[in-house]
Design an enzyme around this catalytic site. Structure first.
Site, PDB file in Angstrom:
ATOM      1  CG  ASN A 109      -1.750   1.023   0.989  1.00  0.00           C
ATOM      2  OD1 ASN A 109      -2.004   2.202   0.830  1.00  0.00           O
ATOM      3  ND2 ASN A 109      -3.118   0.875   1.980  1.00  0.00           N
ATOM      4  CE  LYS A 110       3.150   6.862  -4.570  1.00  0.00           C
ATOM      5  NZ  LYS A 110       4.498   6.252  -4.246  1.00  0.00           N
ATOM      6  CG  ASN A 165     -13.402  -1.366   1.966  1.00  0.00           C
ATOM      7  OD1 ASN A 165     -13.685  -1.946   2.989  1.00  0.00           O
ATOM      8  ND2 ASN A 165     -12.208  -0.890   1.875  1.00  0.00           N
ATOM      9  CD  GLN A 174      -7.545   4.199  -5.928  1.00  0.00           C
ATOM     10  OE1 GLN A 174      -7.196   4.044  -6.999  1.00  0.00           O
ATOM     11  NE2 GLN A 174      -6.703   5.382  -4.923  1.00  0.00           N
ATOM     12  CG  HIS A 178      -8.240  -2.441  -3.877  1.00  0.00           C
ATOM     13  ND1 HIS A 178      -9.295  -1.773  -4.686  1.00  0.00           N
ATOM     14  CD2 HIS A 178      -8.512  -2.193  -2.722  1.00  0.00           C
ATOM     15  CE1 HIS A 178     -10.074  -0.913  -3.863  1.00  0.00           C
ATOM     16  NE2 HIS A 178      -9.370  -1.222  -2.542  1.00  0.00           N
ATOM     17  CD  GLN A 180      -7.316  -1.604   1.311  1.00  0.00           C
ATOM     18  OE1 GLN A 180      -6.379  -0.966   2.295  1.00  0.00           O
ATOM     19  NE2 GLN A 180      -8.106  -1.095   0.899  1.00  0.00           N
TER      20      GLN A 180
HETATM   21  P1  B4P Z   1      -9.891   1.298  -0.901  1.00  0.00           P
HETATM   22  O1  B4P Z   1     -10.277   0.315  -0.683  1.00  0.00           O
HETATM   23  O2  B4P Z   1     -10.032   2.207  -2.174  1.00  0.00           O
HETATM   24  O3  B4P Z   1      -9.978   2.492   0.250  1.00  0.00           O
HETATM   25  P2  B4P Z   1      -9.545   2.611   1.640  1.00  0.00           P
HETATM   26  O4  B4P Z   1      -8.887   1.575   2.122  1.00  0.00           O
HETATM   27  O5  B4P Z   1     -10.615   3.206   2.286  1.00  0.00           O
HETATM   28  O6  B4P Z   1      -8.496   3.847   1.357  1.00  0.00           O
HETATM   29  P3  B4P Z   1      -8.586   5.143   1.318  1.00  0.00           P
HETATM   30  O7  B4P Z   1      -7.685   5.782   0.487  1.00  0.00           O
HETATM   31  O8  B4P Z   1     -10.026   5.582   0.705  1.00  0.00           O
HETATM   32  O9  B4P Z   1      -8.874   5.484   3.052  1.00  0.00           O
HETATM   33  P4  B4P Z   1      -8.258   6.356   3.959  1.00  0.00           P
HETATM   34  O10 B4P Z   1      -7.220   7.315   3.524  1.00  0.00           O
HETATM   35  O11 B4P Z   1      -9.319   7.045   4.525  1.00  0.00           O
HETATM   36  O12 B4P Z   1      -8.496   1.067  -0.810  1.00  0.00           O
HETATM   37  C1  B4P Z   1      -7.352   1.723  -1.809  1.00  0.00           C
HETATM   38  C2  B4P Z   1      -5.949   1.538  -1.002  1.00  0.00           C
HETATM   39  O13 B4P Z   1      -5.051   1.544  -2.111  1.00  0.00           O
HETATM   40  C3  B4P Z   1      -5.856   2.437   0.271  1.00  0.00           C
HETATM   41  O14 B4P Z   1      -5.240   1.605   1.304  1.00  0.00           O
HETATM   42  C4  B4P Z   1      -4.447   3.350  -0.562  1.00  0.00           C
HETATM   43  O15 B4P Z   1      -3.785   4.030   0.629  1.00  0.00           O
HETATM   44  C5  B4P Z   1      -4.100   2.501  -1.340  1.00  0.00           C
HETATM   45  N1  B4P Z   1      -3.313   3.202  -2.591  1.00  0.00           N
HETATM   46  C6  B4P Z   1      -4.025   4.558  -3.156  1.00  0.00           C
HETATM   47  N2  B4P Z   1      -2.889   4.666  -4.311  1.00  0.00           N
HETATM   48  C7  B4P Z   1      -2.008   3.861  -4.075  1.00  0.00           C
HETATM   49  C8  B4P Z   1      -0.758   3.680  -5.090  1.00  0.00           C
HETATM   50  N3  B4P Z   1      -0.668   4.585  -5.982  1.00  0.00           N
HETATM   51  N4  B4P Z   1      -0.059   2.449  -5.052  1.00  0.00           N
HETATM   52  C9  B4P Z   1      -0.546   1.707  -3.970  1.00  0.00           C
HETATM   53  N5  B4P Z   1      -1.518   1.656  -3.109  1.00  0.00           N
HETATM   54  C10 B4P Z   1      -2.371   2.894  -3.260  1.00  0.00           C
HETATM   55  O16 B4P Z   1      -7.562   5.543   4.881  1.00  0.00           O
HETATM   56  C11 B4P Z   1      -6.247   5.141   4.850  1.00  0.00           C
HETATM   57  C12 B4P Z   1      -6.112   3.632   5.211  1.00  0.00           C
HETATM   58  O17 B4P Z   1      -6.036   3.716   6.660  1.00  0.00           O
HETATM   59  C13 B4P Z   1      -7.067   2.885   4.953  1.00  0.00           C
HETATM   60  O18 B4P Z   1      -6.699   1.791   4.224  1.00  0.00           O
HETATM   61  C14 B4P Z   1      -7.925   2.204   6.190  1.00  0.00           C
HETATM   62  O19 B4P Z   1      -8.130   0.770   6.059  1.00  0.00           O
HETATM   63  C15 B4P Z   1      -6.925   2.434   7.084  1.00  0.00           C
HETATM   64  N6  B4P Z   1      -7.102   2.624   8.572  1.00  0.00           N
HETATM   65  C16 B4P Z   1      -8.016   3.370   9.136  1.00  0.00           C
HETATM   66  N7  B4P Z   1      -8.199   3.265  10.524  1.00  0.00           N
HETATM   67  C17 B4P Z   1      -7.061   2.682  10.897  1.00  0.00           C
HETATM   68  C18 B4P Z   1      -6.359   2.263  12.017  1.00  0.00           C
HETATM   69  N8  B4P Z   1      -6.780   2.544  13.342  1.00  0.00           N
HETATM   70  N9  B4P Z   1      -5.228   1.582  11.789  1.00  0.00           N
HETATM   71  C19 B4P Z   1      -4.759   1.277  10.856  1.00  0.00           C
HETATM   72  N10 B4P Z   1      -5.206   1.609   9.599  1.00  0.00           N
HETATM   73  C20 B4P Z   1      -6.219   2.188   9.516  1.00  0.00           C
END
Ligand code: B4P
Length: 350
Positions: A109-110, A165, A174, A178, A180
């Site tokens: 995850n980036k 999700n 995204q 995917h 996670q």
């Molecule tokens: P999605 O299913 O699309 O959405 P998401 O996990 O909710 O991520 P989002 O980015 O919307 O969430 P948020 O900032 O609020 O997953 C896409 C994933 O791909 C993301 O994890 C994203 O970071 C990653 N990604 C995006 N661009 C990328 C790239 N170029 N290359 C590789 N990966 C890429 O939240 C951030 C994260 O924090 C989430 O994953 C969430 O699950 C996590 N989180 C929330 N609460 C937490 C806690 N208490 N402890 C640990 N993690 C927690």
């Protein structure tokens, strides 16, 4: 630089030291600035007895916001989704397994908020809003078994879980398919579904027998359905079949739930609530949570991990909101109240 890793069979996947590979790539990619790991400024443990919740507070997600700005420009056309697809041609430093069964990749995850957070993505573009296939479920299970079976890394002491999700209210950003994988950070306690399935044998729900209904934790505020998984499989074939049966039975619960909620609340022909859910699993259980809102009060994003008690506040106001309104209220509002029950399934149900 990371080596190119190809995995052709499930046996190869089970024998790979995936955890060391992820750890090594995570360290290198973070040093190279390709993984933007944001450590929490503060972490608050909220324990009301029914669910231990970890609230992480991160005050600067600026880098991520800049990077994803292009993607978040209301992507409604498929060609735009693919143009800004981060998983199609990822930075090479993020690639852990370049070729998994010819159809998948494992990427870091980036923008992780916990170490070693990784993703299983399809090689080609497949929409996120599709079902998990039998081979995807086996692949997820084998990844979990691999990493949790070794646990030779102190970082992963508590083990990892997988989440998916699905649907507009589920909290995904995204569009490329995917799944996670993330470590469960509260090392001293197991995630609640582990306690729910403790001592329970594997079963497949059957509408004719109410005692085969999925399990749930009755003191939680939000609707959820849990199934225990078999402790052992006789073969990879059996694993694939049983995991698929369990997933499909949970998905049927979601279909029936949305069918009934839309029928009850939509006499005036307003738009139906779209089917949205979070799916989570480890080697002991699968859980599905129906969703109606991706954000609480338009500010706090809640995805699958929220339903294991992990919340992320991106500023002081959101932190205050969580502390004021409480985790039970947030999870119930973004999901559905646990009391919502439409009784026994009938012949018109899935
Ligand atoms: P999605 O299913 O699309 O959405 P998401 O996990 O909710 O991520 P989002 O980015 O919307 O969430 P948020 O900032 O609020 O997953 C896409 C994933 O791909 C993301 O994890 C994203 O970071 C990653 N990604 C995006 N661009 C990328 C790239 N170029 N290359 C590789 N990966 C890429 O939240 C951030 C994260 O924090 C989430 O994953 C969430 O699950 C996590 N989180 C929330 N609460 C937490 C806690 N208490 N402890 C640990 N993690 C927690």
């Amino acid at each position: 630089m990371s080596d190119i890793v190809t995995v052709k069979t499930h046996e190869e996947l089970l024998n790979l030291d995936l955890q060391s590979l992820i750890r090594k790539n995570f360290i290198e990619a973070t040093e190279a600035g390709k993984v933007i790991y944001t450590k929490a400024n503060d972490t608050i443990i909220i324990d009301k007895g029914n669910l231990t919740c970890e609230l992480k507070i991160i005050n600067s997600l600026v880098k991520k916001e800049e990077d994803t700005e292009k993607q978040s420009q209301k992507i409604d056309k498929l060609e735009n989704v693919q143009k800004f697809d981060p998983f199609l041609n990822p930075d090479k430093e993020l690639v852990v397994v370049d070729d998994l069964f010819s159809n998948y990749k494992i990427l870091l995850n980036k923008f992780p908020v916990s170490e070693n957070h990784f993703l299983l993505v399809t090689k080609n573009f497949v929409k996120q809003d599709t079902l998990l296939s039998p081979s995807e479920l086996t692949c997820i299970f084998n990844i979990l078994q691999n990493v949790n079976g070794r646990k030779n890394d102190k970082e992963n002491e508590g083990g990892i879980f997988a989440f998916f999700n699905n649907g507009p209210a589920s909290g995904f950003s995204q569009q490329h398919k995917h799944v996670q994988f993330m470590k469960y950070p509260l090392k001293e306690s197991k995630p609640f579904p582990d306690y729910v399935v403790e001592g329970k044998e594997f079963f497949i729900p059957d509408a004719r027998y109410p005692d085969t209904d999925p399990l749930f934790k009755s003191d939680l505020s939000f609707k959820h359905f849990i199934l225990p998984l078999p402790k052992k499989f006789e073969s990879e074939q059996e694993k694939q079949e049983l995991l698929s049966f369990s997933f499909i039975e949970l998905f049927k619960k979601i279909l029936n739930f949305f069918k009934k909620i839309n029928a009850e609340t939509n006499d005036d022909y307003k738009d139906d609530l779209p089917i949205s859910y979070n799916f989570l699993m480890n080697e002991n259980w699968m859980m599905i949570v129906p969703r109606q809102k991706s954000h609480y009060k338009e500010t706090l994003g809640v995805n699958a991990v929220g339903y294991l008690g992990l919340l992320l506040a991106k500023n002081q106001e959101t932190k205050d909101l969580v502390l004021k309104d409480g985790v039970d209220e947030i999870l119930k509002t973004c999901g559905f109240p646990i009391q919502l029950d439409f009784g026994k399934e009938d012949e018109y149900d899935y």
